[in-house]
Design a protein around this motif. Structure first.
Motif, PDB file in Angstrom:
ATOM      1  N   PRO A  71      29.393  31.049  38.806  1.00 20.52           N
ATOM      2  CA  PRO A  71      28.382  31.580  37.886  1.00 20.52           C
ATOM      3  C   PRO A  71      28.569  33.087  37.729  1.00 20.52           C
ATOM      4  CG  PRO A  71      27.364  30.211  39.581  1.00 20.52           C
ATOM      5  CD  PRO A  71      28.802  30.392  39.968  1.00 20.52           C
ATOM      6  N   GLY A  72      28.453  33.568  36.497  1.00 18.76           N
ATOM      7  CA  GLY A  72      28.633  34.983  36.222  1.00 18.76           C
ATOM      8  C   GLY A  72      29.970  35.282  35.570  1.00 18.76           C
ATOM      9  N   VAL A  73      30.922  34.328  35.638  1.00 18.98           N
ATOM     10  CA  VAL A  73      32.193  34.486  34.938  1.00 18.98           C
ATOM     11  C   VAL A  73      31.997  33.922  33.535  1.00 18.98           C
ATOM     12  CG1 VAL A  73      34.630  33.816  34.842  1.00 18.98           C
ATOM     13  CG2 VAL A  73      33.562  34.332  37.036  1.00 18.98           C
ATOM     14  N   HIS A  74      32.050  34.810  32.522  1.00 17.42           N
ATOM     15  CA  HIS A  74      31.867  34.367  31.139  1.00 17.42           C
ATOM     16  C   HIS A  74      33.171  33.856  30.550  1.00 17.42           C
ATOM     17  CE1 HIS A  74      30.418  34.146  27.066  1.00 17.42           C
ATOM     18  NE2 HIS A  74      31.467  34.854  26.685  1.00 17.42           N
ATOM     19  N   ASP A  75      34.260  34.572  30.769  1.00 23.97           N
ATOM     20  CA  ASP A  75      35.552  34.212  30.200  1.00 23.97           C
ATOM     21  C   ASP A  75      36.638  34.867  31.044  1.00 23.97           C
ATOM     22  OD1 ASP A  75      37.379  33.079  28.492  1.00 23.97           O
ATOM     23  OD2 ASP A  75      36.740  34.175  26.712  1.00 23.97           O
ATOM     24  N   MET A  76      37.874  34.572  30.685  1.00 23.91           N
ATOM     25  CA  MET A  76      38.992  35.162  31.404  1.00 23.91           C
ATOM     26  C   MET A  76      40.043  35.629  30.418  1.00 23.91           C
ATOM     27  SD  MET A  76      39.300  32.658  34.683  1.00 23.91           S
ATOM     28  CE  MET A  76      40.648  33.585  35.348  1.00 23.91           C
ATOM     29  N   GLY A  77      40.789  36.655  30.809  1.00 20.92           N
ATOM     30  CA  GLY A  77      41.858  37.191  29.996  1.00 20.92           C
ATOM     31  C   GLY A  77      41.482  38.516  29.379  1.00 20.92           C
ATOM     32  N   GLY A  78      42.493  39.208  28.854  1.00 20.15           N
ATOM     33  CA  GLY A  78      42.274  40.463  28.148  1.00 20.15           C
ATOM     34  C   GLY A  78      41.764  40.196  26.744  1.00 20.15           C
ATOM     35  N   GLY A  79      41.498  41.247  26.015  1.00 19.21           N
ATOM     36  CA  GLY A  79      40.930  41.113  24.681  1.00 19.21           C
ATOM     37  C   GLY A  79      41.782  40.295  23.729  1.00 19.21           C
ATOM     38  N   LEU A  80      43.083  40.585  23.663  1.00 14.56           N
ATOM     39  CA  LEU A  80      43.966  39.873  22.744  1.00 14.56           C
ATOM     40  C   LEU A  80      44.111  38.405  23.130  1.00 14.56           C
ATOM     41  CD1 LEU A  80      45.858  39.951  20.325  1.00 14.56           C
ATOM     42  CD2 LEU A  80      47.693  40.615  21.882  1.00 14.56           C
ATOM     43  N   SER A  81      44.265  38.129  24.402  1.00 20.18           N
ATOM     44  CA  SER A  81      44.428  36.733  24.812  1.00 20.18           C
ATOM     45  C   SER A  81      43.149  35.938  24.581  1.00 20.18           C
ATOM     46  CB  SER A  81      44.868  36.631  26.273  1.00 20.18           C
ATOM     47  OG  SER A  81      43.848  37.007  27.150  1.00 20.18           O
ATOM     48  N   ASP A 116      42.138  38.256  35.432  1.00 19.12           N
ATOM     49  CA  ASP A 116      41.430  39.140  34.510  1.00 19.12           C
ATOM     50  C   ASP A 116      40.148  38.428  34.111  1.00 19.12           C
ATOM     51  OD1 ASP A 116      43.467  41.027  34.523  1.00 19.12           O
ATOM     52  OD2 ASP A 116      44.496  40.110  32.825  1.00 19.12           O
ATOM     53  N   LEU A 117      38.991  39.052  34.415  1.00 20.77           N
ATOM     54  CA  LEU A 117      37.699  38.411  34.179  1.00 20.77           C
ATOM     55  C   LEU A 117      36.842  39.168  33.179  1.00 20.77           C
ATOM     56  CD1 LEU A 117      36.495  37.643  37.838  1.00 20.77           C
ATOM     57  CD2 LEU A 117      37.816  36.173  36.327  1.00 20.77           C
ATOM     58  N   VAL A 118      35.959  38.419  32.525  1.00 21.67           N
ATOM     59  CA  VAL A 118      34.842  38.964  31.759  1.00 21.67           C
ATOM     60  C   VAL A 118      33.594  38.417  32.439  1.00 21.67           C
ATOM     61  CG1 VAL A 118      33.672  39.029  29.534  1.00 21.67           C
ATOM     62  CG2 VAL A 118      36.163  38.965  29.620  1.00 21.67           C
ATOM     63  N   VAL A 119      32.726  39.304  32.911  1.00 17.64           N
ATOM     64  CA  VAL A 119      31.528  38.869  33.622  1.00 17.64           C
ATOM     65  C   VAL A 119      30.309  38.974  32.720  1.00 17.64           C
ATOM     66  CG1 VAL A 119      32.449  39.496  35.888  1.00 17.64           C
ATOM     67  CG2 VAL A 119      31.098  41.139  34.618  1.00 17.64           C
ATOM     68  N   GLU A 120      29.283  38.218  33.046  1.00 18.22           N
ATOM     69  CA  GLU A 120      28.010  38.253  32.328  1.00 18.22           C
ATOM     70  C   GLU A 120      27.277  39.543  32.671  1.00 18.22           C
ATOM     71  OE1 GLU A 120      26.819  36.108  30.169  1.00 18.22           O
ATOM     72  OE2 GLU A 120      28.272  34.488  30.416  1.00 18.22           O
ATOM     73  N   TYR A 121      26.564  40.087  31.695  1.00 18.73           N
ATOM     74  CA  TYR A 121      25.764  41.272  31.941  1.00 18.73           C
ATOM     75  C   TYR A 121      24.632  40.912  32.906  1.00 18.73           C
ATOM     76  CZ  TYR A 121      22.520  45.098  31.346  1.00 18.73           C
ATOM     77  OH  TYR A 121      21.689  46.143  31.588  1.00 18.73           O
ATOM     78  N   GLY A 122      24.355  41.786  33.843  1.00 23.57           N
ATOM     79  CA  GLY A 122      23.246  41.603  34.773  1.00 23.57           C
ATOM     80  C   GLY A 122      23.641  41.048  36.124  1.00 23.57           C
ATOM     81  N   VAL A 123      24.850  40.521  36.242  1.00 27.89           N
ATOM     82  CA  VAL A 123      25.269  40.009  37.546  1.00 27.89           C
ATOM     83  C   VAL A 123      25.996  41.117  38.297  1.00 27.89           C
ATOM     84  CG1 VAL A 123      25.501  37.629  36.725  1.00 27.89           C
ATOM     85  CG2 VAL A 123      27.487  39.121  36.710  1.00 27.89           C
ATOM     86  N   SER A 124      25.989  41.022  39.601  1.00 26.30           N
ATOM     87  CA  SER A 124      26.704  41.990  40.420  1.00 26.30           C
ATOM     88  C   SER A 124      28.197  41.704  40.334  1.00 26.30           C
ATOM     89  CB  SER A 124      26.237  41.892  41.875  1.00 26.30           C
ATOM     90  OG  SER A 124      27.114  42.600  42.718  1.00 26.30           O
TER      91      SER A 124
END
Length: 176
Positions: A71-81, A116-124
């Motif tokens: 929980p808290g992982v929104h997506d993975m990869g860099g912007g282009l991928s 490479d992760l994109v996390v949800e706002y508000g999580v540590s």
């Protein structure tokens, strides 16, 4: 699983790569690493007859799935991928790439993973990174039998709640 019969005097201490089909995504032959070397002969116990090789893509997929479970992982990869992945997901018959944002180095008995992760706002971020690291290590070691020497995590972005609303509203009409 690749099974190979070898003479008893042959050195099995170095990994041997068997010829393989080309990966349809990369166009290259997948890289495999020998995990265990076996001996030949009917006098050997069954688990020791032959060798097992694990392709790098196996570790990539296991690590990608394990990271996305947290929980808290929104997506993975860099912007282009992520952009290319979003296009691929919308194409009929396209499937999600569970390996996006995952790089691995696989040795004979060990592996290292970069995420490479994109996390949800508000999580540590530190808590999410710790949980992802623990889950990836557990899954890769349990499924592949390889020792995970390190899991490096780069947080590339934070997903804001209003980004979902702007994505949904841009595809609709402007007036009612």
């Amino acid at each position: 699983m690749t099974t190979q019969t070898t003479p008893a005097a042959k050195d099995l201490s170095t990994p041997q790569t068997a010829p393989a089909r080309k990966d349809p995504q990369t166009g290259r032959a997948p890289r495999t690493t020998a995990v265990s070397g076996g001996a030949s002969g009917a006098d050997q116990p069954a688990p020791d007859r032959g060798r097992t090789s694990i392709a790098d893509v196996v570790v990539v997929k296991v690590a990608g799935i394990a990271a996305r479970e947290i929980p808290g992982v929104h997506d993975m990869g860099g912007g282009l991928s992520r952009t290319i992945g979003a296009v691929r997901d919308r194409v009929p018959g396209g499937r999600a790439n569970v390996g996006r944002g995952v790089k691995v180095e696989v040795g004979e008995r060990q592996t290292a993973v970069d995420l490479d992760l994109v996390v949800e706002y508000g999580v540590s971020v530190m808590d999410v990174a710790r949980d992802v690291r623990e889950n990836v290590i557990d899954a890769v070691e349990r499924i592949t039998g390889l020792e995970v020497v390190e899991v490096n995590i780069t947080v590339n972005d934070v997903h804001l709640p209003d980004e979902d609303e702007s994505e949904n509203s841009s595809s609709g009409t402007r007036v009612e």
